[in-house]
Motif scaffolding. Structure first.
Motif, PDB file in Angstrom:
ATOM      1  N   HIS A  33      41.931  48.971  67.576  1.00  0.00           N
ATOM      2  CA  HIS A  33      41.226  47.965  68.464  1.00  0.00           C
ATOM      3  C   HIS A  33      39.962  49.246  68.988  1.00  0.00           C
ATOM      4  O   HIS A  33      40.556  49.906  70.016  1.00  0.00           O
ATOM      5  N   PRO A  34      38.801  48.561  68.519  1.00  0.00           N
ATOM      6  CA  PRO A  34      37.595  49.754  69.075  1.00  0.00           C
ATOM      7  C   PRO A  34      37.394  49.987  70.735  1.00  0.00           C
ATOM      8  O   PRO A  34      36.789  50.856  71.484  1.00  0.00           O
ATOM      9  N   VAL A  35      37.874  49.234  72.027  1.00  0.00           N
ATOM     10  CA  VAL A  35      37.772  48.918  73.337  1.00  0.00           C
ATOM     11  C   VAL A  35      39.007  49.672  73.261  1.00  0.00           C
ATOM     12  O   VAL A  35      40.564  49.797  73.123  1.00  0.00           O
ATOM     13  N   GLU A  41      46.480  49.057  74.817  1.00  0.00           N
ATOM     14  CA  GLU A  41      47.529  47.894  74.627  1.00  0.00           C
ATOM     15  C   GLU A  41      49.257  47.196  73.077  1.00  0.00           C
ATOM     16  O   GLU A  41      49.301  46.358  73.216  1.00  0.00           O
ATOM     17  N   GLY A  42      48.020  48.349  72.469  1.00  0.00           N
ATOM     18  CA  GLY A  42      48.508  47.944  71.503  1.00  0.00           C
ATOM     19  C   GLY A  42      47.694  46.648  70.321  1.00  0.00           C
ATOM     20  O   GLY A  42      47.952  46.376  68.927  1.00  0.00           O
ATOM     21  N   ARG A  43      46.304  46.461  70.767  1.00  0.00           N
ATOM     22  CA  ARG A  43      45.423  44.957  70.100  1.00  0.00           C
ATOM     23  C   ARG A  43      45.247  46.047  69.136  1.00  0.00           C
ATOM     24  O   ARG A  43      44.724  47.077  69.051  1.00  0.00           O
ATOM     25  N   THR A  44      44.701  45.120  67.883  1.00  0.00           N
ATOM     26  CA  THR A  44      44.158  45.343  66.763  1.00  0.00           C
ATOM     27  C   THR A  44      43.527  43.841  66.352  1.00  0.00           C
ATOM     28  O   THR A  44      43.067  43.319  67.488  1.00  0.00           O
TER      29      THR A  44
END
Length: 119
Positions: A33-35, A41-44
């Protein structure tokens, strides 16, 4: 609020990001994730990339329909001869999967591709 959300969705799409399940002929290229906080948090997020196996199936369907003027069920029958080369679509609900091509699936892909200008 709805207009703001819709505008955000449009910008998200213009930047090349995809939301939801990728269409049949694409794969999800997942990237961190760019943020930074969401990345922590491991988000993509993901962009669509052509599927080297399924993409050509759609490309093969269009000329058969347009030039040979075969019906949807006939095209489905031809695709079902070699399911390894022409993997059938998988519905969102796996309980609805029939494990083969159907005339309605062929029609859906041709209509969607024509709307998107991909064929």
């Amino acid at each position: 609020m709805v207009e703001l959300a819709w505008d955000g969705f449009i910008q998200h799409t213009k930047q090349g990001w995809n939301i939801g399940r990728p269409p049949y002929e694409y794969l999800a290229d997942r990237v961190p994730h760019p943020v930074p906080a969401r990345r922590a948090e491991g988000r993509t997020k993901h962009r669509l990339v052509p599927d080297p196996v399924r993409g050509p199936v759609i490309t093969r369907i269009f000329p058969v329909r347009a030039l040979e003027k075969l019906g949807y069920d006939t095209i489905a029958d031809q695709l079902n001869i070699d399911l390894e080369r022409n993997p059938p679509p998988q519905p969102v609900d796996p309980a609805r999967a029939v494990g083969r091509w159907t005339g309605s699936a062929v029609r859906e892909f041709l209509c969607f591709s024509a709307l998107q200008g991909t064929v």
